[in-house]
Motif scaffolding. Structure first.
Motif, PDB file in Angstrom:
ATOM      1  N   ASP A  94     -37.351 -13.452  14.906  1.00  0.00           N
ATOM      2  CA  ASP A  94     -36.492 -13.335  16.188  1.00  0.00           C
ATOM      3  C   ASP A  94     -37.287 -14.413  16.808  1.00  0.00           C
ATOM      4  N   TRP A  95     -38.540 -14.320  16.890  1.00  0.00           N
ATOM      5  CA  TRP A  95     -39.309 -15.091  17.687  1.00  0.00           C
ATOM      6  C   TRP A  95     -39.736 -16.509  17.117  1.00  0.00           C
ATOM      7  N   ALA A  96     -39.574 -16.735  16.080  1.00  0.00           N
ATOM      8  CA  ALA A  96     -40.136 -17.943  15.275  1.00  0.00           C
ATOM      9  C   ALA A  96     -39.389 -19.132  16.150  1.00  0.00           C
ATOM     10  N   PRO A  97     -38.387 -19.354  16.489  1.00  0.00           N
ATOM     11  CA  PRO A  97     -37.760 -20.436  17.120  1.00  0.00           C
ATOM     12  C   PRO A  97     -38.629 -20.783  18.480  1.00  0.00           C
ATOM     13  N   PHE A  98     -39.176 -19.726  19.094  1.00  0.00           N
ATOM     14  CA  PHE A  98     -39.950 -19.899  20.421  1.00  0.00           C
ATOM     15  C   PHE A  98     -41.319 -20.423  19.918  1.00  0.00           C
ATOM     16  N   ALA A  99     -41.710 -20.622  18.795  1.00  0.00           N
ATOM     17  CA  ALA A  99     -42.922 -20.992  18.561  1.00  0.00           C
ATOM     18  C   ALA A  99     -43.138 -22.434  17.809  1.00  0.00           C
ATOM     19  N   VAL A 100     -41.851 -23.218  17.561  1.00  0.00           N
ATOM     20  CA  VAL A 100     -41.859 -24.593  17.034  1.00  0.00           C
ATOM     21  C   VAL A 100     -42.579 -25.366  18.029  1.00  0.00           C
ATOM     22  N   GLY A 101     -42.292 -25.412  19.239  1.00  0.00           N
ATOM     23  CA  GLY A 101     -42.868 -26.395  20.175  1.00  0.00           C
ATOM     24  C   GLY A 101     -44.631 -26.055  20.501  1.00  0.00           C
ATOM     25  N   PRO A 102     -44.789 -24.762  20.701  1.00  0.00           N
ATOM     26  CA  PRO A 102     -45.965 -24.517  20.810  1.00  0.00           C
ATOM     27  C   PRO A 102     -46.991 -24.941  19.707  1.00  0.00           C
ATOM     28  N   LEU A 103     -46.269 -24.709  18.381  1.00  0.00           N
ATOM     29  CA  LEU A 103     -47.253 -24.972  17.368  1.00  0.00           C
ATOM     30  C   LEU A 103     -47.502 -26.538  17.150  1.00  0.00           C
ATOM     31  N   CYS A 104     -46.574 -27.446  17.777  1.00  0.00           N
ATOM     32  CA  CYS A 104     -47.109 -28.811  17.717  1.00  0.00           C
ATOM     33  C   CYS A 104     -48.052 -29.134  18.815  1.00  0.00           C
ATOM     34  N   GLY A 108     -44.004  -9.446  14.761  1.00  0.00           N
ATOM     35  CA  GLY A 108     -43.343  -9.852  16.113  1.00  0.00           C
ATOM     36  C   GLY A 108     -44.226  -9.649  17.142  1.00  0.00           C
ATOM     37  N   ALA A 109     -44.802  -8.458  17.340  1.00  0.00           N
ATOM     38  CA  ALA A 109     -45.640  -8.329  18.468  1.00  0.00           C
ATOM     39  C   ALA A 109     -46.976  -9.331  18.487  1.00  0.00           C
ATOM     40  N   SER A 110     -47.404  -9.355  17.333  1.00  0.00           N
ATOM     41  CA  SER A 110     -48.739 -10.433  17.263  1.00  0.00           C
ATOM     42  C   SER A 110     -48.117 -11.969  17.432  1.00  0.00           C
ATOM     43  N   LEU A 111     -46.938 -12.253  17.121  1.00  0.00           N
ATOM     44  CA  LEU A 111     -46.445 -13.458  17.524  1.00  0.00           C
ATOM     45  C   LEU A 111     -46.061 -13.712  18.991  1.00  0.00           C
ATOM     46  N   MET A 112     -45.542 -12.708  19.711  1.00  0.00           N
ATOM     47  CA  MET A 112     -45.452 -12.642  20.897  1.00  0.00           C
ATOM     48  C   MET A 112     -46.487 -12.790  21.929  1.00  0.00           C
ATOM     49  N   LEU A 113     -47.674 -12.223  21.477  1.00  0.00           N
ATOM     50  CA  LEU A 113     -49.115 -12.212  22.061  1.00  0.00           C
ATOM     51  C   LEU A 113     -49.479 -13.592  22.084  1.00  0.00           C
ATOM     52  N   TRP A 114     -49.239 -14.267  20.993  1.00  0.00           N
ATOM     53  CA  TRP A 114     -49.746 -15.342  20.819  1.00  0.00           C
ATOM     54  C   TRP A 114     -48.893 -16.406  21.790  1.00  0.00           C
ATOM     55  N   LEU A 115     -47.698 -16.165  21.714  1.00  0.00           N
ATOM     56  CA  LEU A 115     -46.886 -17.051  22.745  1.00  0.00           C
ATOM     57  C   LEU A 115     -47.094 -16.838  23.906  1.00  0.00           C
ATOM     58  N   THR A 116     -47.422 -15.668  24.468  1.00  0.00           N
ATOM     59  CA  THR A 116     -47.693 -15.289  25.711  1.00  0.00           C
ATOM     60  C   THR A 116     -48.935 -16.025  26.385  1.00  0.00           C
ATOM     61  N   TYR A 117     -49.933 -16.077  25.420  1.00  0.00           N
ATOM     62  CA  TYR A 117     -51.065 -16.872  25.728  1.00  0.00           C
ATOM     63  C   TYR A 117     -50.764 -18.265  26.109  1.00  0.00           C
ATOM     64  N   PHE A 118     -50.103 -18.904  25.038  1.00  0.00           N
ATOM     65  CA  PHE A 118     -49.697 -20.318  25.118  1.00  0.00           C
ATOM     66  C   PHE A 118     -48.979 -20.691  26.316  1.00  0.00           C
ATOM     67  N   TYR A 119     -47.769 -19.778  26.692  1.00  0.00           N
ATOM     68  CA  TYR A 119     -47.163 -20.207  27.766  1.00  0.00           C
ATOM     69  C   TYR A 119     -47.709 -19.761  29.211  1.00  0.00           C
ATOM     70  N   ALA A 120     -48.626 -18.803  29.153  1.00  0.00           N
ATOM     71  CA  ALA A 120     -49.364 -18.378  30.270  1.00  0.00           C
ATOM     72  C   ALA A 120     -50.453 -19.537  30.636  1.00  0.00           C
ATOM     73  N   HIS A 121     -51.116 -19.945  29.605  1.00  0.00           N
ATOM     74  CA  HIS A 121     -51.983 -21.089  29.915  1.00  0.00           C
ATOM     75  C   HIS A 121     -51.664 -22.442  30.208  1.00  0.00           C
ATOM     76  N   LEU A 122     -50.553 -22.785  29.460  1.00  0.00           N
ATOM     77  CA  LEU A 122     -49.785 -24.039  29.871  1.00  0.00           C
ATOM     78  C   LEU A 122     -49.196 -24.081  31.134  1.00  0.00           C
ATOM     79  N   GLY A 123     -48.527 -22.909  31.207  1.00  0.00           N
ATOM     80  CA  GLY A 123     -47.400 -23.057  32.740  1.00  0.00           C
ATOM     81  C   GLY A 123     -48.663 -22.936  33.934  1.00  0.00           C
TER      82      GLY A 123
END
Length: 182
Positions: free
Chosen positions: A57-67, A113-128
């Motif tokens: 469910d969260w994988a599409p939100f990770a494509v940009g951050p992976l890059c 899913g929770a692990s991926l959400m945690l990773w995305l939370t760090y990414f968007y918090a730091h970048l934002g």
């Protein structure tokens, strides 16, 4: 963006600060990142309580951050870690997937899913936060140097600068600088 992962830091004062348009673009991108962060945080309860909320469910939100993850970490922390930040993140996520597959028979689990959400939370918090701070203090070059610049200012120090690896932001800054020189 260059995929080499190399960092080219320059001395403080080498790069010019962005003008009003460059600052506005950074603020807008920061707002988008913080909106993504807010959307992720809003889903925190559902991933724990709803058994159908899974990693895919969260994988599409990770494509940009992976890059751009290595840029965020390496430039943001001012370290030459190369591909290690992304590879470490992927290794952890794969390990979680492996453990959940062995224990439940399904790697696409709420735990992953929770692990991926945690990773995305760090990414968007730091970048934002970096984009917003860069817009406020007019950080020259890459927005990922905004938080180190702010900390340096508070300590009375100047930190290294880094040209922005995002071509659009660099083009806006260059156009704005050339326009003001006329």
């Amino acid at each position: 963006m260059s995929g080499s992962g190399t960092l080219d830091f320059v001395a403080a004062g080498t790069l010019q600060r962005p003008g009003p348009l460059g600052r506005f673009v950074r603020l807008a991108l920061g707002a988008l990142c913080l909106y993504a962060l807010w959307a992720i945080v809003q889903q925190t309860d559902s991933i724990v309580t709803h058994p159908y909320s899974r990693a895919l469910d969260w994988a599409p939100f990770a494509v940009g951050p992976l890059c751009v993850f290595n840029y965020v970490v390496n430039i943001g922390f001012g370290r030459h870690w190369g591909q290690a930040p992304l590879m470490t993140s992927l290794a952890i996520l794969l390990a979680v997937a492996g453990v959940t597959f062995v224990t439940t028979g399904d790697a696409n689990s709420p735990v992953l899913g929770a692990s991926l959400m945690l990773w995305l939370t760090y990414f968007y918090a730091h970048l934002g936060a970096s984009f917003v701070v860069a817009a406020i203090i007019a950080t020259p070059g890459c927005e990922m140097r905004a938080i180190p610049e702010l900390i340096g200012r508070a300590r009375g120090l100047q930190g290294a600068e880094h040209a922005c690896p995002v071509a659009l932001i660099t083009q806006i800054d260059t156009w704005e600088r050339q326009r003001s020189e006329r």
